[in-house]
Scaffold this motif. Sequence first.
Motif, PDB file in Angstrom:
ATOM      1  N   LEU A 102     -10.567  10.632  -7.165  1.00 21.49           N
ATOM      2  CA  LEU A 102     -10.412   9.262  -6.687  1.00 21.49           C
ATOM      3  C   LEU A 102     -11.341   8.300  -7.424  1.00 21.49           C
ATOM      4  CD1 LEU A 102     -10.207   9.964  -2.839  1.00 21.49           C
ATOM      5  CD2 LEU A 102      -8.342   9.800  -4.501  1.00 21.49           C
ATOM      6  N   ALA A 103     -11.011   7.012  -7.281  1.00 24.03           N
ATOM      7  CA  ALA A 103     -11.822   5.972  -7.917  1.00 24.03           C
ATOM      8  C   ALA A 103     -11.993   4.810  -6.950  1.00 24.03           C
ATOM      9  CB  ALA A 103     -11.162   5.507  -9.210  1.00 24.03           C
ATOM     10  N   GLY A 104     -12.530   5.118  -5.772  1.00 22.75           N
ATOM     11  CA  GLY A 104     -12.832   4.077  -4.804  1.00 22.75           C
ATOM     12  C   GLY A 104     -11.773   3.825  -3.762  1.00 22.75           C
ATOM     13  N   LEU A 115      -1.381  11.306  -9.971  1.00 19.83           N
ATOM     14  CA  LEU A 115      -1.986  10.046 -10.396  1.00 19.83           C
ATOM     15  C   LEU A 115      -2.166   9.140  -9.181  1.00 19.83           C
ATOM     16  CD1 LEU A 115      -2.985   8.293 -12.734  1.00 19.83           C
ATOM     17  CD2 LEU A 115      -0.641   7.406 -12.945  1.00 19.83           C
ATOM     18  N   PHE A 116      -3.398   8.965  -8.755  1.00 18.18           N
ATOM     19  CA  PHE A 116      -3.701   8.037  -7.664  1.00 18.18           C
ATOM     20  C   PHE A 116      -3.732   6.618  -8.200  1.00 18.18           C
ATOM     21  CE2 PHE A 116      -5.429  12.016  -6.005  1.00 18.18           C
ATOM     22  CZ  PHE A 116      -5.013  11.975  -4.682  1.00 18.18           C
ATOM     23  N   PRO A 122       0.829  -1.211   0.000  1.00 15.88           N
ATOM     24  CA  PRO A 122       0.000   0.000   0.000  1.00 15.88           C
ATOM     25  C   PRO A 122       0.864   1.262   0.000  1.00 15.88           C
ATOM     26  CG  PRO A 122      -0.791  -1.580   1.620  1.00 15.88           C
ATOM     27  CD  PRO A 122       0.525  -2.095   1.132  1.00 15.88           C
ATOM     28  N   ARG A 123       0.302   2.305  -0.565  1.00 20.35           N
ATOM     29  CA  ARG A 123       0.963   3.607  -0.544  1.00 20.35           C
ATOM     30  C   ARG A 123       0.066   4.598   0.183  1.00 20.35           C
ATOM     31  NH1 ARG A 123       2.166   7.399  -5.818  1.00 20.35           N
ATOM     32  NH2 ARG A 123      -0.119   7.138  -5.979  1.00 20.35           N
ATOM     33  N   ALA A 124       0.616   5.244   1.197  1.00 17.00           N
ATOM     34  CA  ALA A 124      -0.111   6.294   1.894  1.00 17.00           C
ATOM     35  C   ALA A 124       0.109   7.611   1.151  1.00 17.00           C
ATOM     36  CB  ALA A 124       0.365   6.420   3.333  1.00 17.00           C
ATOM     37  N   VAL A 125      -0.980   8.205   0.693  1.00 19.10           N
ATOM     38  CA  VAL A 125      -0.904   9.504   0.015  1.00 19.10           C
ATOM     39  C   VAL A 125      -1.431  10.551   0.980  1.00 19.10           C
ATOM     40  CG1 VAL A 125      -1.635  10.873  -1.955  1.00 19.10           C
ATOM     41  CG2 VAL A 125      -1.243   8.416  -2.227  1.00 19.10           C
ATOM     42  N   LEU A 126      -0.539  11.405   1.467  1.00 20.48           N
ATOM     43  CA  LEU A 126      -0.904  12.435   2.435  1.00 20.48           C
ATOM     44  C   LEU A 126      -1.260  13.709   1.678  1.00 20.48           C
ATOM     45  CD1 LEU A 126       0.508  10.302   4.170  1.00 20.48           C
ATOM     46  CD2 LEU A 126       1.592  12.150   5.451  1.00 20.48           C
TER      47      LEU A 126
END
Length: 297
Positions: free
Chosen positions: A102-104, A79-80, A5-9
């Motif tokens: 976002l996409a879910g 880019l998420f 997983p990547r945490a995007v702050l």
Amino acid sequence: MSLAPRAVLVHRRTEYEELLARHGTHGQAAFFLAARGRSADEVRERHERTRRALAAVAGAVPLTWRQTRVERADLDRFLFGPEDVVVVVGQDGLVANTAKYLAGQPVVGIDADPGRNAGVLVRHRPADARRLLPYAAGPGAASDELTMVAAATDDGQRLLALNEIYVGPPGHQTARYTLDTEGADPEPQASSGVLAGTGTGATGWLRSLWQQRSSALALPSPTEPRLAWFVREAWPSPTTGTSRVEGVLGAGQGLRLTVESDRLVAFGDGVESDTLDLTWGQTVHLTVADTRLRLIG
């Protein structure tokens, strides 16, 4: 092999950072604020609280995860990925600003300055991040699936919003268009614009219109797949009507506007820098979005 997983702050520049960018130094910013009866110390202290919150959340990211940060102004270029856990550190409005991209992906809202925010979307404290991040990435994480609103034009442009989408003039001119809903005759209108919003948006701009006209409409709840819509300041004339100025849209229903002005715009959640430009004869369709915001409770 699946990615970790990547945490995007997600964060935004503080008022103090914006003052420094404008005035150059703390002293000059302090002089500017003092001339207006405000204290630079108060602004800087809020800045420090926000920075501490961001650092605490960054430190709570599991060591096996990847992490990155994105500032609000750069969201439209970021880019998420499907493996992201999005951690919004800031105000309720920052969650809304992020949702459209976002996409879910699961979203954790962290209140960076408790007491100054309503906490409707930023529901957690920085100290909660260590527990919440692994939980959000795991299977079966409980979340509120918040309804969003979509605008789609006849030339393929698309816009999403968590609170509301406004269609109207870019300035103070009159918007002219034909309004069309299923099951009723189209009505040419002249107004200050049209607002369609969700149950999340029903605590803000949408609610102010609802209260102003003492509407009998039942506003939707945040997770309910319904939208409420209102026409602002509709003007009666020999060629424009005012018989259809509010309503509710369920799943599969839509509100269609055909533009009869040189230029109208559509933007979501108050972000006027990200708009759809609409010209004469163009059509925009407002509906319940297929995408929902997964907000970790």
